[in-house]
Motif scaffolding. Sequence first.
Motif, mmCIF file in Angstrom:
data_model
loop_
_atom_site.group_PDB
_atom_site.id
_atom_site.type_symbol
_atom_site.label_atom_id
_atom_site.label_comp_id
_atom_site.label_asym_id
_atom_site.label_seq_id
_atom_site.Cartn_x
_atom_site.Cartn_y
_atom_site.Cartn_z
ATOM 1 N N LYS A 1 0.821 -1.219 0.000
ATOM 2 C CA LYS A 1 0.000 0.000 0.000
ATOM 3 C C LYS A 1 0.855 1.269 0.000
ATOM 4 N N GLY A 2 2.072 1.173 0.514
ATOM 5 C CA GLY A 2 2.944 2.344 0.544
ATOM 6 C C GLY A 2 3.996 2.358 -0.542
ATOM 7 N N LEU A 3 4.035 1.307 -1.360
ATOM 8 C CA LEU A 3 5.095 1.154 -2.353
ATOM 9 C C LEU A 3 4.900 2.124 -3.512
ATOM 10 N N ILE A 4 5.910 2.965 -3.775
ATOM 11 C CA ILE A 4 5.823 3.898 -4.911
ATOM 12 C C ILE A 4 6.695 3.448 -6.074
ATOM 13 N N GLY A 5 7.442 2.382 -5.897
ATOM 14 C CA GLY A 5 8.236 1.879 -7.005
ATOM 15 C C GLY A 5 9.381 1.006 -6.561
ATOM 16 N N VAL A 6 9.948 0.301 -7.540
ATOM 17 C CA VAL A 6 11.070 -0.609 -7.318
ATOM 18 C C VAL A 6 12.153 -0.268 -8.332
#
Length: 282
Positions: free
Chosen positions: A250-255
């Motif tokens: 839910k907090g992931l903005i990218g890898v």
Amino acid sequence: MYTFITDSGFDLPRNLKLPYDIKILPLRVFVNEKEYEDKVSISSQELYNLELQGYIPTTSLPKPEIIEKTIRESAEESEEVFIITISSKLSNTYDLVKNIAISMNLKNVHVLDSKTACIKQGYVILRAMEQVKNTGKLTQADIDKFEKESLLAFFVPTLEYLYKGGRIGKAKALIGKVLNLKPILTTDSDGEVSTLGTVRSMDSAILTIQNIVNKFIESQKITDDYTVIGAYTIGSMKTHFEKLIQPYKKGLIGVTDIGSAIAAHIGPEAFGIVVGKGVHLE
């Protein structure tokens, strides 16, 4: 108009939409007596492959002439220029950039120490952009605050590369201990590499990092508003990384992958995340 400058020790997902231009000072990477510019003439994957072949890379500072040219052009184009470097405890880049900026006597150029590296340096830059967007100002005290409000945790199966590259920092206490202990590393508030713990297996590494991250999120009271950036190196690390990141989608903005200058010191097998107070750039 505001311009940000950083060195290539930072990592951010490539598809992020940023509110300000960011110029990159490439760190230099040396492999088998050949010189490369990080993120310019050598890619992350190329560096990983060279390490897997047995080469131990070294790194050096950005070229002074590139630093001066980038600063001058930015200062002419922009109202304010904010330079955020890799930790001064991990590299002399901050000192070099600071000295060049002072010699140029440009009043609108501000040199700041991120106190970290890799994806956490990227996170600090995002927080800095958010701050400038809201207030038009940015100080070292702000950067220190952003560093404290975030946590970097990454797994490497060996300290060999950090040790040979002289970046072992406070993790040096592990040297000489049982060889099958695998470290979970971070950068601390001083900007040095230190350990969050040691494990004996990949599954244990994932669970330990998750426990550390969960405690951090709770301690910072950011359960409902946190930002996560993930990173890993070679493809064989992807499955482990995906297990690690699952609870934090839910907090992931990218890898992103880990840049060659950082991978030169942590090796070709690594993965980790940074988590911090929510960033809102739009």
